[in-house]
Write an enzyme that holds these catalytic residues in place. Structure first.
Site, PDB file in Angstrom:
ATOM      1  N   ASN A 122     -40.177 -13.888  62.789  1.00 28.35           N
ATOM      2  CA  ASN A 122     -39.486 -15.057  62.224  1.00 28.35           C
ATOM      3  C   ASN A 122     -38.877 -14.791  60.845  1.00 28.35           C
ATOM      4  O   ASN A 122     -37.924 -15.468  60.450  1.00 28.35           O
ATOM      5  CB  ASN A 122     -40.493 -16.223  62.149  1.00 28.35           C
ATOM      6  CG  ASN A 122     -39.982 -17.368  61.332  1.00 28.35           C
ATOM      7  OD1 ASN A 122     -39.123 -18.124  61.784  1.00 28.35           O
ATOM      8  ND2 ASN A 122     -40.463 -17.500  60.108  1.00 28.35           N
ATOM      9  N   TYR A 124     -24.855 -12.411  58.809  1.00 32.32           N
ATOM     10  CA  TYR A 124     -25.961 -13.157  59.418  1.00 32.32           C
ATOM     11  C   TYR A 124     -25.726 -13.295  60.928  1.00 32.32           C
ATOM     12  O   TYR A 124     -26.628 -13.066  61.735  1.00 32.32           O
ATOM     13  CB  TYR A 124     -26.050 -14.529  58.747  1.00 32.32           C
ATOM     14  CG  TYR A 124     -27.198 -15.397  59.205  1.00 32.32           C
ATOM     15  CD1 TYR A 124     -28.511 -15.030  58.953  1.00 32.32           C
ATOM     16  CD2 TYR A 124     -26.968 -16.599  59.882  1.00 32.32           C
ATOM     17  CE1 TYR A 124     -29.574 -15.838  59.366  1.00 32.32           C
ATOM     18  CE2 TYR A 124     -28.011 -17.406  60.292  1.00 32.32           C
ATOM     19  CZ  TYR A 124     -29.319 -17.027  60.026  1.00 32.32           C
ATOM     20  OH  TYR A 124     -30.365 -17.820  60.433  1.00 32.32           O
ATOM     21  N   LYS A 140     -28.084 -11.966  64.032  1.00 34.07           N
ATOM     22  CA  LYS A 140     -28.717 -12.843  65.030  1.00 34.07           C
ATOM     23  C   LYS A 140     -28.192 -12.566  66.447  1.00 34.07           C
ATOM     24  O   LYS A 140     -28.929 -12.726  67.418  1.00 34.07           O
ATOM     25  CB  LYS A 140     -28.541 -14.318  64.643  1.00 34.07           C
ATOM     26  CG  LYS A 140     -29.284 -14.706  63.358  1.00 34.07           C
ATOM     27  CD  LYS A 140     -30.794 -14.472  63.455  1.00 34.07           C
ATOM     28  CE  LYS A 140     -31.545 -15.009  62.248  1.00 34.07           C
ATOM     29  NZ  LYS A 140     -33.007 -14.760  62.320  1.00 34.07           N
TER      30      LYS A 140
HETATM   31  P1  NAD Z   1     -37.300 -19.631  54.651  1.00 28.28           P
HETATM   32  O1  NAD Z   1     -36.457 -18.946  53.640  1.00 28.28           O
HETATM   33  O2  NAD Z   1     -38.005 -20.894  54.295  1.00 28.28           O
HETATM   34  O3  NAD Z   1     -38.397 -18.606  55.222  1.00 28.28           O
HETATM   35  C1  NAD Z   1     -38.078 -17.254  55.440  1.00 28.28           C
HETATM   36  C2  NAD Z   1     -39.351 -16.455  55.436  1.00 28.28           C
HETATM   37  O4  NAD Z   1     -39.001 -15.071  55.604  1.00 28.28           O
HETATM   38  C3  NAD Z   1     -40.117 -16.561  54.113  1.00 28.28           C
HETATM   39  O5  NAD Z   1     -41.502 -16.717  54.383  1.00 28.28           O
HETATM   40  C4  NAD Z   1     -39.840 -15.238  53.433  1.00 28.28           C
HETATM   41  O6  NAD Z   1     -40.906 -14.799  52.604  1.00 28.28           O
HETATM   42  C5  NAD Z   1     -39.678 -14.307  54.634  1.00 28.28           C
HETATM   43  N1  NAD Z   1     -38.935 -13.107  54.255  1.00 28.28           N
HETATM   44  C6  NAD Z   1     -37.639 -13.004  53.859  1.00 28.28           C
HETATM   45  N2  NAD Z   1     -37.368 -11.723  53.520  1.00 28.28           N
HETATM   46  C7  NAD Z   1     -38.504 -11.012  53.720  1.00 28.28           C
HETATM   47  C8  NAD Z   1     -38.867  -9.641  53.546  1.00 28.28           C
HETATM   48  N3  NAD Z   1     -38.006  -8.713  53.087  1.00 28.28           N
HETATM   49  N4  NAD Z   1     -40.133  -9.261  53.840  1.00 28.28           N
HETATM   50  C9  NAD Z   1     -41.035 -10.158  54.290  1.00 28.28           C
HETATM   51  N5  NAD Z   1     -40.761 -11.466  54.483  1.00 28.28           N
HETATM   52  C10 NAD Z   1     -39.508 -11.889  54.192  1.00 28.28           C
HETATM   53  O7  NAD Z   1     -36.358 -19.836  55.895  1.00 28.28           O
HETATM   54  P2  NAD Z   1     -36.499 -20.593  57.307  1.00 28.28           P
HETATM   55  O8  NAD Z   1     -35.383 -21.543  57.359  1.00 28.28           O
HETATM   56  O9  NAD Z   1     -37.886 -21.032  57.561  1.00 28.28           O
HETATM   57  O10 NAD Z   1     -36.113 -19.357  58.261  1.00 28.28           O
HETATM   58  C11 NAD Z   1     -37.000 -18.758  59.174  1.00 28.28           C
HETATM   59  C12 NAD Z   1     -36.177 -18.115  60.267  1.00 28.28           C
HETATM   60  O11 NAD Z   1     -35.404 -19.121  60.916  1.00 28.28           O
HETATM   61  C13 NAD Z   1     -35.183 -17.068  59.778  1.00 28.28           C
HETATM   62  O12 NAD Z   1     -35.156 -15.974  60.666  1.00 28.28           O
HETATM   63  C14 NAD Z   1     -33.851 -17.811  59.820  1.00 28.28           C
HETATM   64  O13 NAD Z   1     -32.750 -16.929  59.992  1.00 28.28           O
HETATM   65  C15 NAD Z   1     -34.064 -18.708  61.001  1.00 28.28           C
HETATM   66  N6  NAD Z   1     -33.186 -19.892  61.050  1.00 28.28           N
HETATM   67  C16 NAD Z   1     -33.230 -20.855  60.074  1.00 28.28           C
HETATM   68  C17 NAD Z   1     -32.384 -21.967  60.178  1.00 28.28           C
HETATM   69  C18 NAD Z   1     -32.366 -23.060  59.134  1.00 28.28           C
HETATM   70  O14 NAD Z   1     -31.476 -23.916  59.185  1.00 28.28           O
HETATM   71  N7  NAD Z   1     -33.302 -23.100  58.203  1.00 28.28           N
HETATM   72  C19 NAD Z   1     -31.525 -22.089  61.266  1.00 28.28           C
HETATM   73  C20 NAD Z   1     -31.512 -21.110  62.241  1.00 28.28           C
HETATM   74  C21 NAD Z   1     -32.359 -20.013  62.129  1.00 28.28           C
END
Ligand code: NAD
Length: 250
Positions: free
Chosen positions: A93, A157, A161
């Protein structure tokens, strides 16, 4: 309790979608590895979860892991095996995003996006499958609606994905013989720190208007799909990408 006796690694579970998945998995009896980009973050997030679910104290393992660093990923997986002996569920994730025109993007921007969102996911999966192939298990990757429809100023991005979707289908074909199911969840717009950093208020309102369900998701709205895919309810489901986006992409 759909995940009793299961051990789940969830990368990026200190906040956002990953943290909501961790909560739901704990509520369903799983033992959960809370992965943060640093050990301090992981311990802090674990402490918060312990405060909300005191009975689950021994069900949590905080680990600092940098998704860009192979050694750090290997150490995380070894720690899980030495603590709990097996891995049943891997949720890939952790992820980063970026809003940049291709003309403004540097080589470093491209490399960083792929290092975390693609190579980190591949390396974690490889290290976990070394153990999981003996027992079977479940891998769930976090994709995005941008990995289905693309996004303006999101070329890095989107590329990462789309790669996640290709990895999901390829690994479903390759790992089925070990009874490992591989699926992905493609969220729409979710109210996390990532979204707040990359989407302006005006864009957010526009996206809500374009969403048939007329609202933005919270992380808890996304987590249910991960519970379904991890549970035996999905025991004949592999190679799918489940969209959880309020109907935004169709
Ligand atoms: P967020 O930024 O709240 O969480 C991201 C997490 O990834 C964090 O815990 C962070 O510490 C971790 N992370 C980032 N870089 C890292 C690294 N180098 N090493 C270890 N950990 C790392 O974001 P979110 O919105 O909860 O996103 C989670 C997933 O969902 C991601 O893959 C994101 O692409 C995907 N996503 C999010 C959305 C949205 O609208 N928020 C939409 C579609 C997909």
């Amino acid at each position: 309790m759909k995940l009793e006796n299961k051990v789940a690694i969830i990368t990026g579970s200190t906040r956002g979608i990953g943290n909501a998945i961790a909560r739901l998995y704990l509520q369903n009896g799983a033992r959960v590895v809370i992965c943060g980009s640093t050990e301090e973050n992981a311990i802090r997030a674990t402490q918060k979860l312990k405060e909300s679910f005191s009975i689950f104290e021994e069900y949590l393992l905080p680990v600092g892991v940098d998704m860009k660093d192979t050694e750090s990923i290997c150490k995380m997986v070894e720690k899980v095996i030495s603590t709990w002996g097996h891995i049943d569920i891997l949720v890939n994730n952790a992820g980063i995003t970026s809003e940049k025109s291709i003309l403004d993007s540097t080589d470093e921007d491209f490399y960083e996006m792929f290092d975390v969102n693609v190579l980190g996911l591949l390396k974690t999966t490889r290290e976990v499958v070394k153990y999981m192939k003996a027992t079977g298990g479940v891998i769930i990757n976090t994709s995005s609606m941008v990995g289905i429809n693309g996004g303006r100023n999101q070329v890095s991005y989107a590329a990462s994905k789309f790669a996640v979707n290709g990895i999901t289908k390829s690994l479903a074909k390759e790992l089925g013989k070990y009874q490992i199911r591989v699926n992905a969840v493609a969220p729409g717009v979710v109210g996390t720190d990532m979204m707040k950093e990359s989407v302006t208020e005006e864009m957010k309102q526009r996206l809500i208007q374009m969403t048939p369900l007329m609202k933005m998701a919270q992380p808890e709205d996304i987590a249910g799909a991960y519970l379904y895919l991890a549970s035996d309810d999905a025991n004949f489901t592999t190679g799918t990408i489940i969209q959880v986006d309020g109907g935004l992409v169709m």
